[in-house]
Design a protein around this motif. Structure first.
Motif, PDB file in Angstrom:
ATOM      1  N   CYS A  96       0.797  -1.234   0.000  1.00  0.00           N
ATOM      2  CA  CYS A  96       0.000   0.000   0.000  1.00  0.00           C
ATOM      3  C   CYS A  96       0.822   1.273   0.000  1.00  0.00           C
ATOM      4  O   CYS A  96       0.302   2.333  -0.347  1.00  0.00           O
ATOM      5  CB  CYS A  96      -0.951   0.004   1.186  1.00  0.00           C
ATOM      6  SG  CYS A  96      -0.159   0.253   2.807  1.00  0.00           S
ATOM      7  N   THR A  98       1.925   4.641   0.815  1.00  0.00           N
ATOM      8  CA  THR A  98       1.273   5.714   1.573  1.00  0.00           C
ATOM      9  C   THR A  98      -0.193   5.441   1.874  1.00  0.00           C
ATOM     10  O   THR A  98      -0.812   6.203   2.619  1.00  0.00           O
ATOM     11  CB  THR A  98       1.340   7.037   0.790  1.00  0.00           C
ATOM     12  OG1 THR A  98       0.632   6.867  -0.444  1.00  0.00           O
ATOM     13  CG2 THR A  98       2.770   7.456   0.518  1.00  0.00           C
ATOM     14  N   GLY A  99      -0.747   4.388   1.276  1.00  0.00           N
ATOM     15  CA  GLY A  99      -2.179   4.135   1.416  1.00  0.00           C
ATOM     16  C   GLY A  99      -3.015   4.882   0.409  1.00  0.00           C
ATOM     17  O   GLY A  99      -4.247   4.915   0.510  1.00  0.00           O
ATOM     18  N   ALA A 127       0.672   5.496   5.810  1.00  0.00           N
ATOM     19  CA  ALA A 127      -0.659   4.983   5.513  1.00  0.00           C
ATOM     20  C   ALA A 127      -1.599   5.175   6.703  1.00  0.00           C
ATOM     21  O   ALA A 127      -2.779   5.520   6.523  1.00  0.00           O
ATOM     22  CB  ALA A 127      -0.573   3.518   5.118  1.00  0.00           C
ATOM     23  N   ALA A 137      -4.231   0.127   8.686  1.00  0.00           N
ATOM     24  CA  ALA A 137      -2.977  -0.206   8.005  1.00  0.00           C
ATOM     25  C   ALA A 137      -2.158  -1.135   8.890  1.00  0.00           C
ATOM     26  O   ALA A 137      -2.037  -0.911  10.097  1.00  0.00           O
ATOM     27  CB  ALA A 137      -2.186   1.057   7.694  1.00  0.00           C
TER      28      ALA A 137
END
Length: 259
Positions: A96, A98-99, A127, A137
């Motif tokens: 992911c 930084t998300g 994230a 996360a």
């Protein structure tokens, strides 16, 4: 700092969009020493790391130094994912960073239950900040840290895996090559090593008819289709002209009806 010399410094350092970058740096320097920001950028640090954020899919996403910067072309992956995610659906975003992908999908589709995973603690910290109030996360390797009760219940799994062939990493732009972890871009000899691992795991976690979505290069399309089909998923490619981006889509089989 006079803006004209600032633009000249950035241009001399190889910044193609020097005027735009100068304006962003000046704005970011509110309460911060502008010279330090400029020094970091001129030294080759990605603009997004210097600013602390990246514009992505219509959002401002926080990004820290040493964390992979989401690319504009990955907006196509978001578009495809949002288009197949049902309201209230369960989304898992692997690799992911930084998300950003999960964040963008969750802002477009109401009621999404979002889980994001990355192996890099610095990325997971980003994230968690970006997904606060929207999702969870986890730090860990692919599906390993996910709650076991998600198995077989995931509607959409996104995985922006590293897909640059190992011997092509040296040709990448210096700001990425020197400031983002190699593990976020290098995907093995043909660039598909991590996709193979994700595809093998996906069928156990997806609901029947659920989708696995991953970005690949256009040239990797046929091989990526084979990877997903070998893992028991039906597969297709979705190419977006606006972003010149290719997404490989895997669909989990529905259970056979009993006679």
């Amino acid at each position: 700092m006079n803006p004209d010399p600032l633009v000249d410094r950035l241009r001399a350092a190889g910044c193609v969009f020097a005027e735009e970058e100068a304006a962003l740096l000046v704005d970011a320097a509110d309460g911060t020493a502008l010279e330090e920001l400029v020094r970091r950028r001129v030294a080759g640090e990605p603009l997004e790391h210097v600013l602390g954020w990246v514009a992505f899919a219509g959002l401002r996403v926080a990004v820290a130094p040493g964390v992979f910067v989401p690319r504009r072309r990955t907006t196509h992956l978001v578009d495809v994912a949002a288009g197949v995610t049902p309201p209230g659906g369960t989304v898992v975003d692997l690799c992911c960073g930084t998300g950003a992908i999960g964040l963008a999908v969750a802002t477009r589709v109401p009621g999404v239950v979002l889980h994001a995973v990355d192996v890099d603690p610095a990325a997971v910290a980003c994230a968690r900040d970006n997904l606060a109030g929207l999702g969870t996360a986890y730090a860990g390797d692919l599906v390993a840290p996910l709650p076991a009760d998600l198995r077989g219940r995931v509607d959409v799994m996104t995985a922006n895996v590293p897909y640059v062939p190992d011997d092509a990493v040296a040709q990448m732009p210096a700001d990425s090559r020197d400031h983002e972890p190699r593990t976020t871009v290098a995907g093995g000899p043909d660039g598909l090593d991590v996709l193979r691992r994700v595809a093998t795991l996906a069928a156990d976690w997806l609901t029947p008819g659920g989708r696995l979505l991953s970005e690949v290069s256009a040239g990797q399309g046929p091989a990526a289709l084979a990877v997903l089909r070998d893992a028991g998923l039906s597969a297709a490619l979705d190419h977006g002209e606006e972003y010149d981006a290719t997404v490989v889509v895997g669909i989990a089989a529905a259970p056979r009806a009993l006679c």
